[in-house]
Design a protein around this motif. Sequence first.
Motif, PDB file in Angstrom:
ATOM      1  N   GLN A 177       0.870  -1.175   0.000  1.00 60.61           N
ATOM      2  CA  GLN A 177       0.000   0.000   0.000  1.00 60.61           C
ATOM      3  C   GLN A 177       0.912   1.231   0.000  1.00 60.61           C
ATOM      4  N   PRO A 178       1.423   1.593  -1.161  1.00 62.45           N
ATOM      5  CA  PRO A 178       2.463   2.623  -1.223  1.00 62.45           C
ATOM      6  C   PRO A 178       1.927   4.020  -0.959  1.00 62.45           C
ATOM      7  N   VAL A 179       2.834   4.896  -0.619  1.00 63.98           N
ATOM      8  CA  VAL A 179       2.532   6.312  -0.454  1.00 63.98           C
ATOM      9  C   VAL A 179       3.370   7.104  -1.454  1.00 63.98           C
ATOM     10  N   THR A 180       3.029   8.369  -1.634  1.00 65.73           N
ATOM     11  CA  THR A 180       3.844   9.252  -2.453  1.00 65.73           C
ATOM     12  C   THR A 180       5.154   9.531  -1.727  1.00 65.73           C
ATOM     13  N   VAL A 181       6.265   9.158  -2.347  1.00 67.30           N
ATOM     14  CA  VAL A 181       7.591   9.380  -1.775  1.00 67.30           C
ATOM     15  C   VAL A 181       8.251  10.515  -2.562  1.00 67.30           C
ATOM     16  N   GLY A 209       6.170   4.498  -2.909  1.00 66.12           N
ATOM     17  CA  GLY A 209       7.006   3.584  -2.139  1.00 66.12           C
ATOM     18  C   GLY A 209       6.675   3.544  -0.672  1.00 66.12           C
ATOM     19  N   HIS A 210       7.703   3.408   0.164  1.00 67.20           N
ATOM     20  CA  HIS A 210       7.564   3.117   1.592  1.00 67.20           C
ATOM     21  C   HIS A 210       7.439   4.403   2.413  1.00 67.20           C
ATOM     22  N   ARG A 211       6.671   4.318   3.511  1.00 70.51           N
ATOM     23  CA  ARG A 211       6.450   5.474   4.376  1.00 70.51           C
ATOM     24  C   ARG A 211       7.726   5.978   5.042  1.00 70.51           C
ATOM     25  N   ALA A 212       8.678   5.102   5.244  1.00 65.10           N
ATOM     26  CA  ALA A 212       9.877   5.500   5.986  1.00 65.10           C
ATOM     27  C   ALA A 212      10.866   6.306   5.149  1.00 65.10           C
ATOM     28  N   TYR A 213      10.738   6.265   3.831  1.00 65.40           N
ATOM     29  CA  TYR A 213      11.805   6.828   3.000  1.00 65.40           C
ATOM     30  C   TYR A 213      11.979   8.328   3.213  1.00 65.40           C
ATOM     31  N   ASP A 214      10.891   9.098   3.150  1.00 64.80           N
ATOM     32  CA  ASP A 214      11.027  10.547   3.302  1.00 64.80           C
ATOM     33  C   ASP A 214      11.406  10.934   4.726  1.00 64.80           C
ATOM     34  N   LEU A 215      11.073  10.103   5.698  1.00 64.28           N
ATOM     35  CA  LEU A 215      11.545  10.362   7.058  1.00 64.28           C
ATOM     36  C   LEU A 215      13.065  10.251   7.109  1.00 64.28           C
ATOM     37  N   VAL A 216      13.597   9.213   6.491  1.00 63.69           N
ATOM     38  CA  VAL A 216      15.048   9.062   6.426  1.00 63.69           C
ATOM     39  C   VAL A 216      15.677  10.254   5.714  1.00 63.69           C
ATOM     40  N   SER A 217      15.080  10.664   4.617  1.00 68.48           N
ATOM     41  CA  SER A 217      15.610  11.787   3.859  1.00 68.48           C
ATOM     42  C   SER A 217      15.699  13.045   4.718  1.00 68.48           C
ATOM     43  N   ARG A 251      10.982   0.534  12.347  1.00 65.13           N
ATOM     44  CA  ARG A 251      12.359   0.966  12.626  1.00 65.13           C
ATOM     45  C   ARG A 251      13.362   0.159  11.810  1.00 65.13           C
ATOM     46  N   SER A 252      13.088  -1.119  11.624  1.00 69.16           N
ATOM     47  CA  SER A 252      13.954  -1.939  10.781  1.00 69.16           C
ATOM     48  C   SER A 252      13.951  -1.419   9.352  1.00 69.16           C
ATOM     49  N   HIS A 253      12.765  -1.144   8.825  1.00 66.45           N
ATOM     50  CA  HIS A 253      12.662  -0.645   7.453  1.00 66.45           C
ATOM     51  C   HIS A 253      13.309   0.737   7.333  1.00 66.45           C
ATOM     52  N   TYR A 254      13.173   1.541   8.358  1.00 70.71           N
ATOM     53  CA  TYR A 254      13.795   2.866   8.385  1.00 70.71           C
ATOM     54  C   TYR A 254      15.319   2.737   8.281  1.00 70.71           C
ATOM     55  N   ALA A 255      15.902   1.827   9.039  1.00 71.32           N
ATOM     56  CA  ALA A 255      17.356   1.629   8.988  1.00 71.32           C
ATOM     57  C   ALA A 255      17.794   1.089   7.626  1.00 71.32           C
TER      58      ALA A 255
END
Length: 328
Positions: A177-181, A209-217, A251-255
């Motif tokens: 269930q992707p989000v706008t990255v 893509g994944h919810r964690a990506y823009d947080l990492v960015s 958190r795993s996906h975020y890392a």
Amino acid sequence: MKPPATADQFLSENGWPDSELSAVAGDASFRRYFRVSNDRGKAILMDAPPPHEDPRPFIEIARHLVGQGFAAPEILAQDLKHGLVLIEDFGDQRMREHLDHYPEDEHNIYRQVIDLAGDLHQKPAADLPPYDWNEYLRELKLLTEWYCPAQSLTVDEEGFEQVWLAALKPVLAAQNQPVTVLRDYHAENIMLLDDGRLGLLDFQDALAGHRAYDLVSMLQDARRDVSDDLEEAMLQHYLKISGEPSADSFRSHYAILGAQRNTKIIGIFTRLFVRDGKSRYLDFLPRMWRLLEKDLQHPDLKPVSDWFDNNIPASVRSSPVPQDGAES
């Protein structure tokens, strides 16, 4: 930096005759930006010259974001043949410089940008290509294609691909269930607008893509130091507002995505130096290695960490990329 030859005609045909143009800060691409000023007001001229650039994704995503209630620049005029786009001017109050001058605002502004990401993730994703394995791998290989040769390293490329495929499998599974990255969601692409909203820039490479990506960015910013305490506080805030069912998995996906992104950026910044002679990007590499090594400490990245230890030892990571004959 001179405006493109077709700028005056384009502006005149679209209601901005007799304008003054002044260069404004750009990014690491072939795109250039100019502030347009006349009696009508101010706007920004984007010069995205074909074949190097295609402004259509920017236009489409900007309109999508505005339609969802976010502050992306209004598209005022466009000439796709010449790669010219006139957009709304968000001013000069950029998050990066504001925090340089007012560090006491850091926690509050980062909380706002995390809230914005949470809001974006509650909306339907834009009609975008998926952030799939092929794209993740293409980005990762920037390390082996640019950084490793620049450091005169011969590495296990097949093993590199295998450890990353295994690491990214759970991330890819979670993208059902992707989000706008937006992909370049960081302090230099956020404008602080007079009405209190956050203006979004540089999203033309967005994917689903994944919810964690823009947080990492945002929280592992390539160009600005973000403390571990602030990163953790904002990650906890996102987990709270998003209602993620499994904080440990997230958190795993975020890392994993942090390691993927930081690996990619090391390759990109090396390419900007080797191919384009932009040696200033080498100054960011120590930060990128620190961020990557922090992500690699996660247990789910142990095989990836082992690959780095066996192929790019710490002594090489701390060695500057040779600059013989390069231009600054």
